[in-house]
Design a protein around this motif. Sequence first.
Motif, PDB file in Angstrom:
ATOM      1  N   VAL A 114      -0.671  -2.752  -1.187  1.00  0.00           N
ATOM      2  CA  VAL A 114      -0.246  -2.249  -2.491  1.00  0.00           C
ATOM      3  C   VAL A 114       0.773  -3.208  -3.083  1.00  0.00           C
ATOM      4  O   VAL A 114       1.599  -3.777  -2.382  1.00  0.00           O
ATOM      5  CB  VAL A 114       0.332  -0.819  -2.375  1.00  0.00           C
ATOM      6  CG1 VAL A 114       1.577  -0.782  -1.521  1.00  0.00           C
ATOM      7  CG2 VAL A 114       0.615  -0.229  -3.742  1.00  0.00           C
ATOM      8  N   ALA A 115       0.661  -3.417  -4.386  1.00  0.00           N
ATOM      9  CA  ALA A 115       1.650  -4.183  -5.137  1.00  0.00           C
ATOM     10  C   ALA A 115       2.211  -3.237  -6.197  1.00  0.00           C
ATOM     11  O   ALA A 115       1.487  -2.807  -7.103  1.00  0.00           O
ATOM     12  CB  ALA A 115       1.011  -5.403  -5.789  1.00  0.00           C
ATOM     13  N   ILE A 116       3.482  -2.881  -6.056  1.00  0.00           N
ATOM     14  CA  ILE A 116       4.130  -1.978  -7.008  1.00  0.00           C
ATOM     15  C   ILE A 116       4.430  -2.764  -8.281  1.00  0.00           C
ATOM     16  O   ILE A 116       5.084  -3.806  -8.241  1.00  0.00           O
ATOM     17  CB  ILE A 116       5.427  -1.382  -6.423  1.00  0.00           C
ATOM     18  CG1 ILE A 116       5.177  -0.681  -5.087  1.00  0.00           C
ATOM     19  CG2 ILE A 116       6.103  -0.462  -7.431  1.00  0.00           C
ATOM     20  CD1 ILE A 116       4.324   0.551  -5.136  1.00  0.00           C
ATOM     21  N   VAL A 149       3.618   5.092  -1.402  1.00  0.00           N
ATOM     22  CA  VAL A 149       2.367   4.759  -2.086  1.00  0.00           C
ATOM     23  C   VAL A 149       1.348   4.230  -1.081  1.00  0.00           C
ATOM     24  O   VAL A 149       0.171   4.594  -1.123  1.00  0.00           O
ATOM     25  CB  VAL A 149       2.610   3.752  -3.230  1.00  0.00           C
ATOM     26  CG1 VAL A 149       1.305   3.281  -3.843  1.00  0.00           C
ATOM     27  CG2 VAL A 149       3.501   4.366  -4.305  1.00  0.00           C
ATOM     28  N   GLN A 150       1.784   3.395  -0.163  1.00  0.00           N
ATOM     29  CA  GLN A 150       0.891   2.837   0.866  1.00  0.00           C
ATOM     30  C   GLN A 150       0.191   3.962   1.632  1.00  0.00           C
ATOM     31  O   GLN A 150      -0.989   3.865   1.949  1.00  0.00           O
ATOM     32  CB  GLN A 150       1.687   1.958   1.824  1.00  0.00           C
ATOM     33  CG  GLN A 150       0.857   1.290   2.891  1.00  0.00           C
ATOM     34  CD  GLN A 150       0.101   0.090   2.368  1.00  0.00           C
ATOM     35  OE1 GLN A 150       0.675  -0.737   1.694  1.00  0.00           O
ATOM     36  NE2 GLN A 150      -1.167   0.009   2.678  1.00  0.00           N
ATOM     37  N   TYR A 154       0.645   0.732  -9.900  1.00  0.00           N
ATOM     38  CA  TYR A 154       0.478  -0.200  -8.791  1.00  0.00           C
ATOM     39  C   TYR A 154      -0.934  -0.766  -8.763  1.00  0.00           C
ATOM     40  O   TYR A 154      -1.856  -0.219  -9.360  1.00  0.00           O
ATOM     41  CB  TYR A 154       0.811   0.472  -7.459  1.00  0.00           C
ATOM     42  CG  TYR A 154      -0.022   1.693  -7.127  1.00  0.00           C
ATOM     43  CD1 TYR A 154      -1.172   1.574  -6.352  1.00  0.00           C
ATOM     44  CD2 TYR A 154       0.326   2.960  -7.569  1.00  0.00           C
ATOM     45  CE1 TYR A 154      -1.939   2.679  -6.033  1.00  0.00           C
ATOM     46  CE2 TYR A 154      -0.426   4.067  -7.258  1.00  0.00           C
ATOM     47  CZ  TYR A 154      -1.559   3.928  -6.484  1.00  0.00           C
ATOM     48  OH  TYR A 154      -2.319   5.026  -6.180  1.00  0.00           O
ATOM     49  N   HIS A 201       7.443   1.975  -1.673  1.00  0.00           N
ATOM     50  CA  HIS A 201       6.275   1.210  -1.223  1.00  0.00           C
ATOM     51  C   HIS A 201       5.552   1.950  -0.095  1.00  0.00           C
ATOM     52  O   HIS A 201       4.323   2.098  -0.118  1.00  0.00           O
ATOM     53  CB  HIS A 201       6.710  -0.184  -0.770  1.00  0.00           C
ATOM     54  CG  HIS A 201       5.582  -1.098  -0.465  1.00  0.00           C
ATOM     55  ND1 HIS A 201       4.980  -1.136   0.770  1.00  0.00           N
ATOM     56  CD2 HIS A 201       4.923  -1.982  -1.241  1.00  0.00           C
ATOM     57  CE1 HIS A 201       4.005  -2.015   0.745  1.00  0.00           C
ATOM     58  NE2 HIS A 201       3.944  -2.551  -0.468  1.00  0.00           N
ATOM     59  N   ALA A 202       6.275   2.424   0.891  1.00  0.00           N
ATOM     60  CA  ALA A 202       5.676   3.129   2.034  1.00  0.00           C
ATOM     61  C   ALA A 202       4.999   4.427   1.590  1.00  0.00           C
ATOM     62  O   ALA A 202       3.930   4.782   2.110  1.00  0.00           O
ATOM     63  CB  ALA A 202       6.741   3.415   3.092  1.00  0.00           C
ATOM     64  N   VAL A 229      13.279   0.687  -2.630  1.00  0.00           N
ATOM     65  CA  VAL A 229      11.982   0.081  -2.926  1.00  0.00           C
ATOM     66  C   VAL A 229      11.067   0.207  -1.707  1.00  0.00           C
ATOM     67  O   VAL A 229       9.875   0.499  -1.837  1.00  0.00           O
ATOM     68  CB  VAL A 229      12.155  -1.395  -3.353  1.00  0.00           C
ATOM     69  CG1 VAL A 229      10.816  -2.089  -3.473  1.00  0.00           C
ATOM     70  CG2 VAL A 229      12.929  -1.486  -4.653  1.00  0.00           C
ATOM     71  N   ALA A 230      11.618   0.017  -0.515  1.00  0.00           N
ATOM     72  CA  ALA A 230      10.822   0.125   0.707  1.00  0.00           C
ATOM     73  C   ALA A 230      10.256   1.538   0.880  1.00  0.00           C
ATOM     74  O   ALA A 230       9.102   1.707   1.297  1.00  0.00           O
ATOM     75  CB  ALA A 230      11.662  -0.269   1.919  1.00  0.00           C
ATOM     76  N   ILE A 290       4.429   5.886 -10.950  1.00  0.00           N
ATOM     77  CA  ILE A 290       4.348   4.585 -10.291  1.00  0.00           C
ATOM     78  C   ILE A 290       3.038   3.927 -10.689  1.00  0.00           C
ATOM     79  O   ILE A 290       1.967   4.516 -10.545  1.00  0.00           O
ATOM     80  CB  ILE A 290       4.436   4.733  -8.758  1.00  0.00           C
ATOM     81  CG1 ILE A 290       5.762   5.417  -8.389  1.00  0.00           C
ATOM     82  CG2 ILE A 290       4.316   3.367  -8.084  1.00  0.00           C
ATOM     83  CD1 ILE A 290       5.929   5.719  -6.921  1.00  0.00           C
TER      84      ILE A 290
END
Length: 70
Positions: free
Chosen positions: A58-60, A48-49, A8, A45-46, A41-42, A6
Amino acid sequence: MSEYMIRYSIIPPGVGPDDYEPGDLEQREELVEVPGEEPSVATIHATVQALLPPGSGVAILQVRRPGEES
């Protein structure tokens, strides 16, 4: 669990969307273990966050399986 490479950008705490240029943000690329076989995707995102300091955003930028071309 599934592993993904990933890439980001990290949005520092307290920084709003009008306060930065995307090229000025710190970027990372890491192998991350994400729950599920085909995570949403959610979920990505969670996951990585959760790796970042509290208050960071965070911006993936890219998600790929290890060994896949970027």
